[in-house]
Motif scaffolding. Structure first.
Motif, mmCIF file in Angstrom:
data_model
loop_
_atom_site.group_PDB
_atom_site.id
_atom_site.type_symbol
_atom_site.label_atom_id
_atom_site.label_comp_id
_atom_site.label_asym_id
_atom_site.label_seq_id
_atom_site.Cartn_x
_atom_site.Cartn_y
_atom_site.Cartn_z
ATOM 1 N N SER A 69 0.824 -1.211 0.000
ATOM 2 C CA SER A 69 0.000 0.000 0.000
ATOM 3 C C SER A 69 0.855 1.256 0.000
ATOM 4 O O SER A 69 0.530 2.241 -0.683
ATOM 5 C CB SER A 69 -0.927 -0.004 1.215
ATOM 6 N N ALA A 70 1.944 1.250 0.766
ATOM 7 C CA ALA A 70 2.838 2.416 0.801
ATOM 8 C C ALA A 70 3.476 2.644 -0.566
ATOM 9 O O ALA A 70 3.590 3.791 -1.028
ATOM 10 C CB ALA A 70 3.911 2.207 1.869
ATOM 11 N N THR A 71 3.903 1.565 -1.213
ATOM 12 C CA THR A 71 4.483 1.687 -2.557
ATOM 13 C C THR A 71 3.453 2.207 -3.548
ATOM 14 O O THR A 71 3.761 3.051 -4.407
ATOM 15 C CB THR A 71 5.020 0.325 -3.031
ATOM 16 N N LEU A 91 2.386 -1.420 -10.736
ATOM 17 C CA LEU A 91 2.229 -2.828 -11.098
ATOM 18 C C LEU A 91 2.945 -3.733 -10.103
ATOM 19 O O LEU A 91 2.424 -4.772 -9.692
ATOM 20 C CB LEU A 91 2.771 -3.054 -12.512
ATOM 21 N N GLY A 92 4.155 -3.329 -9.670
ATOM 22 C CA GLY A 92 4.892 -4.123 -8.690
ATOM 23 C C GLY A 92 4.185 -4.210 -7.349
ATOM 24 O O GLY A 92 4.144 -5.280 -6.725
ATOM 25 N N LEU A 133 -7.349 -3.249 -10.529
ATOM 26 C CA LEU A 133 -6.508 -2.056 -10.589
ATOM 27 C C LEU A 133 -5.342 -2.256 -11.550
ATOM 28 O O LEU A 133 -4.892 -1.304 -12.189
ATOM 29 C CB LEU A 133 -5.984 -1.713 -9.184
ATOM 30 N N MET A 134 -4.864 -3.482 -11.652
ATOM 31 C CA MET A 134 -3.769 -3.762 -12.593
ATOM 32 C C MET A 134 -4.218 -3.526 -14.030
ATOM 33 O O MET A 134 -3.429 -3.081 -14.875
ATOM 34 C CB MET A 134 -3.288 -5.202 -12.411
ATOM 35 N N PRO A 144 5.223 -6.355 -20.695
ATOM 36 C CA PRO A 144 6.241 -7.382 -20.396
ATOM 37 C C PRO A 144 6.301 -7.775 -18.927
ATOM 38 O O PRO A 144 6.607 -8.928 -18.597
ATOM 39 C CB PRO A 144 7.546 -6.733 -20.866
ATOM 40 N N ILE A 145 6.000 -6.832 -18.027
ATOM 41 C CA ILE A 145 5.998 -7.149 -16.597
ATOM 42 C C ILE A 145 4.844 -8.104 -16.280
ATOM 43 O O ILE A 145 5.004 -9.049 -15.488
ATOM 44 C CB ILE A 145 5.883 -5.860 -15.762
ATOM 45 N N LEU A 146 3.695 -7.874 -16.906
ATOM 46 C CA LEU A 146 2.553 -8.769 -16.711
ATOM 47 C C LEU A 146 2.876 -10.175 -17.212
ATOM 48 O O LEU A 146 2.582 -11.171 -16.535
ATOM 49 C CB LEU A 146 1.330 -8.214 -17.439
#
Length: 331
Positions: A69-71, A91-92, A133-134, A144-146
């Motif tokens: 949540s902080a990120t 995304l991370g 949300l993603m 590419p991250i997905l």
């Protein structure tokens, strides 16, 4: 009665409300608020006086979700100055909150300290808001991250469950593997992802009802699982459906995901998902054979108290057999 306690009703309501707020919000701050409401509602549900490990699981879950949540909150404020780099951080943070690989390290030990109903909520309801949300930040820069999260979740979810004898940890790795299919479905279409998570929820519920009713937490517990072969057969069917074996219910969404990935040219991605599904089927078969073959001596009183009602929920996995035309419906 525990099932009708005011605290359980209150926190369950606010948990669902937090998910709805996060998924229907028009701003990132309100979405973050919904995620926090969801988190603070789930923590009291995890903490239970009946389980000595529940406090540890609640603390681990809180720390990991607080980091995510902080990120997320720090990333969305950076969107005012930049466009694409903050989306990677968003995304991370969402990958961490849903428990997808390579940020899956917290999910198996947290699930090990929970009761089966809480495990079910963590495997299904708690994944809805982060995945929705993603979908808002998907772009050519973050795709590419997905793909990487989906492939790594498929590999880790398959290999991680091979040496597990604790059923809650095994279901955690199974959930990670299914998360890879959900991410692949999300990359194809949102309606396909909704279909997949609804089917996964129904199958998981039929299995969790059986495990919770019989209080099964370890493979060796199947020796005293139940005197009824019907109950053991329903575990067998539910696990095979969860693994996506035709002609059970779990095969339909996986078939649709593979078809859509192949039509879009992601053949290697589809191949990795199918191979990981075979690995998960291996440890599902191991559980099923254990449930069917192990037995312990039963007294007449034990035989008199056998109930088939919890196992009847698993009959929903046979829907494609009763309605074969469902196989032709384009989801």
């Amino acid at each position: 009665m525990l099932m009708l306690s005011p605290s359980l009703l209150l926190f369950s309501t606010t948990l669902v409300a937090g998910t709805l707020i996060a998924t229907s919000s028009s701003s990132w701050f309100v979405a973050w608020l919904g995620l926090e409401l969801n988190l603070l509602s789930f923590i009291p549900l995890v903490s239970s006086s009946y389980n000595t490990f529940s406090s540890e699981a609640a603390l681990k879950y809180f720390l990991v979700q607080a980091l995510g949540s902080a990120t997320l909150l720090a990333s969305v404020t950076m969107l005012l100055m930049f466009t694409d780099p903050p989306k990677i951080l968003i995304l991370g943070s969402l990958i961490l909150k849903m428990g997808a690989a390579p940020l899956h390290f917290w999910l198996p030990p947290v699930m090990q300290g929970m009761s089966w109903p809480n495990c079910f909520v963590l495997m299904t309801v708690q994944k809805i808001a982060p995945i929705v949300l993603m979908s808002y930040v998907l772009c050519p820069y973050t795709s590419p991250i997905l793909v990487g999260a989906s492939v790594s979740s498929a590999v880790m979810g398959g290999l991680g469950g091979l040496n597990q004898t604790l059923l809650r940890k095994l279901m955690a790795y199974s959930s990670i593997n299914h998360l890879s299919w959900m991410l692949a479905a999300l990359s194809c279409s949102s309606s396909l992802w909704v279909h997949y998570i609804l089917t996964y929820t129904v199958i998981s519920l039929s299995l969790v009802i059986l495990f919770n009713y019989n209080q099964v937490f370890h493979i060796k517990h199947f020796a005293s699982f139940s005197s009824s072969q019907f109950n053991k057969t329903m575990v067998f069917l539910s696990l095979f459906s969860l693994g996506g074996l035709p002609p059970f219910l779990g095969f339909l969404p996986k078939m649709t995901v593979v078809k859509d990935l192949a039509s879009q040219g992601f053949l290697l991605w589809a191949f990795i998902l199918m191979m990981s599904a075979l690995i998960t089927l291996f440890y599902y078969v191991r559980i099923s054979l254990t449930a069917l073959t192990l037995a312990s001596p039963k007294t007449a009183s034990d035989l008199a108290h056998v109930s088939h009602k919890p196992a009847s929920a698993a009959l929903i996995n046979l829907i494609p057999l009763f309605f074969p035309l469902m196989m032709l419906v384009p989801f």
